[in-house]
Write a protein that holds these residues in place. Structure first.
Motif, PDB file in Angstrom:
ATOM      1  N   SER B  22       0.830  -1.203   0.000  1.00 57.42           N
ATOM      2  CA  SER B  22       0.000   0.000   0.000  1.00 57.42           C
ATOM      3  C   SER B  22       0.864   1.252   0.000  1.00 57.42           C
ATOM      4  CB  SER B  22      -0.887   0.024   1.225  1.00 57.42           C
ATOM      5  OG  SER B  22      -1.697  -1.104   1.260  1.00 57.42           O
ATOM      6  N   LYS B  23       0.297   2.308  -0.476  1.00 55.83           N
ATOM      7  CA  LYS B  23       0.947   3.595  -0.420  1.00 55.83           C
ATOM      8  C   LYS B  23       1.049   4.059   1.038  1.00 55.83           C
ATOM      9  CE  LYS B  23       0.808   4.875  -4.984  1.00 55.83           C
ATOM     10  NZ  LYS B  23       0.192   3.701  -5.604  1.00 55.83           N
ATOM     11  N   PRO B  24       2.113   4.799   1.365  1.00 58.01           N
ATOM     12  CA  PRO B  24       2.303   5.244   2.755  1.00 58.01           C
ATOM     13  C   PRO B  24       1.114   6.042   3.275  1.00 58.01           C
ATOM     14  CG  PRO B  24       4.242   5.745   1.426  1.00 58.01           C
ATOM     15  CD  PRO B  24       3.219   5.203   0.491  1.00 58.01           C
ATOM     16  N   GLU B  25       0.506   6.841   2.428  1.00 60.12           N
ATOM     17  CA  GLU B  25      -0.631   7.635   2.892  1.00 60.12           C
ATOM     18  C   GLU B  25      -1.759   6.735   3.367  1.00 60.12           C
ATOM     19  OE1 GLU B  25       0.885   8.031   0.023  1.00 60.12           O
ATOM     20  OE2 GLU B  25       1.600  10.101  -0.082  1.00 60.12           O
ATOM     21  N   LEU B  26      -1.983   5.668   2.624  1.00 59.52           N
ATOM     22  CA  LEU B  26      -3.059   4.755   3.002  1.00 59.52           C
ATOM     23  C   LEU B  26      -2.717   4.037   4.298  1.00 59.52           C
ATOM     24  CD1 LEU B  26      -5.718   3.437   2.437  1.00 59.52           C
ATOM     25  CD2 LEU B  26      -4.586   1.847   0.884  1.00 59.52           C
ATOM     26  N   ARG B  27      -1.472   3.610   4.400  1.00 54.89           N
ATOM     27  CA  ARG B  27      -1.063   2.922   5.636  1.00 54.89           C
ATOM     28  C   ARG B  27      -1.206   3.840   6.840  1.00 54.89           C
ATOM     29  NH1 ARG B  27       3.709  -0.713   6.157  1.00 54.89           N
ATOM     30  NH2 ARG B  27       4.887   1.209   6.376  1.00 54.89           N
ATOM     31  N   LEU B  28      -0.785   5.084   6.670  1.00 57.84           N
ATOM     32  CA  LEU B  28      -0.914   6.031   7.781  1.00 57.84           C
ATOM     33  C   LEU B  28      -2.380   6.225   8.145  1.00 57.84           C
ATOM     34  CD1 LEU B  28      -0.011   8.119   9.781  1.00 57.84           C
ATOM     35  CD2 LEU B  28       0.154   9.799   7.928  1.00 57.84           C
ATOM     36  N   TRP B  29      -3.204   6.386   7.136  1.00 62.06           N
ATOM     37  CA  TRP B  29      -4.617   6.623   7.394  1.00 62.06           C
ATOM     38  C   TRP B  29      -5.236   5.443   8.153  1.00 62.06           C
ATOM     39  CZ3 TRP B  29      -8.288   9.409   8.688  1.00 62.06           C
ATOM     40  CH2 TRP B  29      -9.617   9.028   8.533  1.00 62.06           C
ATOM     41  N   ARG B  31      -3.841   3.346  10.044  1.00 61.65           N
ATOM     42  CA  ARG B  31      -3.349   3.281  11.418  1.00 61.65           C
ATOM     43  C   ARG B  31      -3.961   4.376  12.271  1.00 61.65           C
ATOM     44  NH1 ARG B  31       2.763   1.728  13.080  1.00 61.65           N
ATOM     45  NH2 ARG B  31       1.906  -0.316  12.575  1.00 61.65           N
ATOM     46  N   MET B  32      -4.097   5.560  11.712  1.00 64.28           N
ATOM     47  CA  MET B  32      -4.749   6.640  12.459  1.00 64.28           C
ATOM     48  C   MET B  32      -6.164   6.224  12.840  1.00 64.28           C
ATOM     49  SD  MET B  32      -3.742  10.172  10.473  1.00 64.28           S
ATOM     50  CE  MET B  32      -4.933  11.111  11.443  1.00 64.28           C
ATOM     51  N   VAL B 157      -0.970  17.269   8.918  1.00 65.46           N
ATOM     52  CA  VAL B 157      -1.893  16.406   8.180  1.00 65.46           C
ATOM     53  C   VAL B 157      -3.262  17.059   8.095  1.00 65.46           C
ATOM     54  CG1 VAL B 157      -3.096  14.195   8.192  1.00 65.46           C
ATOM     55  CG2 VAL B 157      -0.674  14.297   8.821  1.00 65.46           C
TER      56      VAL B 157
END
Lengths: 171, 171
Positions: B22-29, B31-32, B157
């Motif tokens: 996955s793209k980092p943005e998706l992974r961060l989202w 997890r958030m 963000v």
DNA sequence: AGCTGATATTTGAAATGTCAAAGGTTCGTG
DNA sequence: CACGAACCTTTGACATTTCAAATATCAGCT
């Protein structure tokens, strides 16, 4: 840009008050919460207008998408962090829409397994692509290094919270 | 500790799949989202068992607490990020419980102002103290520097997301 | 005064969310 | 094989959530 930022700062103050005296943990929590709400609402809006779907439906289908054999409702409940009773209704509606199919396996008649239909699979694939694009858009102004850093730091918060829960989460 | 962490990592994998691609943005989202859900649910649980209150009620009362003169329902809606129609019901129930009072000012009869009653004020003060304590507990394992760093990074963000919304948020 | 447009809140329908209790089903053990 | 514990899902009662439509009020203009 500068103006938008100023407006956003105001929004934050409005939402959470000018609380300079709060503990850092509380301030962080309030900011996490408002940020998550903001992005969630945007995603909900786009899912609804562009796909006629809801966020919980998207989440549920996301779990089924990577398990071609389907999942038991209890598993779905754990993975989506949604209660059992809630999963029942979600799956019911998705089944009525033709995106999900319910099967009771021969071995254990207590169990209900939900899996995506062919329609559901192609439908979800389209949503997932858009969903990933939206997130990249919304985080476009954030330094990529910060994104990966945030990912791991929030992991630390999650671990800490997990270790201080009252209820039995690790069943 | 190490074990609890291992379990938590598993939970994350279960919840979001082993998605290395996955793209980092998706992974961060993701997890958030899961972190916020985790903490929210814990706070809900404690508010319910220890105070018989819900999280939206707590949020709403928090806004009224710092505005002794009360707030119009529309203002409450903006500050709590809750829709107008929703505020109506929340205030109704809080009024029935005797924590909130509704008044229509003389000047403008379109307006309804909600304010905490005396009961509501003391009740909320107790909840707020506990609430702040819970958050410190849950974030106890996180380095204090990381907490303040996270606060500002998540701000970035939030700003980015605010600048890429489709709907009219800055009415 | 009467119209029009803007504001503020409420209402109604549908979905989601929680919890607790009730239904079935399976399994281990006496 | 019957009993009871454990497991899985559904149901029911409520609260929350969103959106859109309806209501009510105000303010300005003619």
């Amino acid at each position: 840009m500068a103006e938008a930022e100023a407006i956003n700062v105001d929004l934050e103050i409005i939402v959470h008050g000018a609380q300079g005296r709060s503990k850092p943990e509380l301030r962080l929590w309030l900011r996490m919460l408002s940020t998550t709400k903001l992005i969630s609402q945007e995603i909900r809006r786009r899912l609804r207008t562009e796909f006629g779907a809801t966020l919980p439906q998207f989440d549920l289908m996301a779990q089924l998408y990577r398990e071609k054999e389907g999942l038991r409702l209890g598993e779905l409940s754990k993975r989506t962090m949604v209660t059992n009773g809630n999963v029942t209704g979600l799956v019911e509606r998705l089944e009525a829409d033709g995106y999900v199919q319910r099967v009771t396996p021969d071995g254990d008649r207590r169990v209900t397994v939900a899996k995506l239909t062919e329609n559901g699979t192609t439908f979800f694939a389209a949503m997932a692509a858009a969903h990933e694009r939206w997130l990249q858009e919304m985080m476009a102004d954030v330094d990529p290094h910060m994104i990966t850093a945030l990912w791991s730091e929030i992991g630390a918060v999650k671990n800490s919270a997990s270790n201080h829960l009252s209820g039995a989460v690790f069943e």
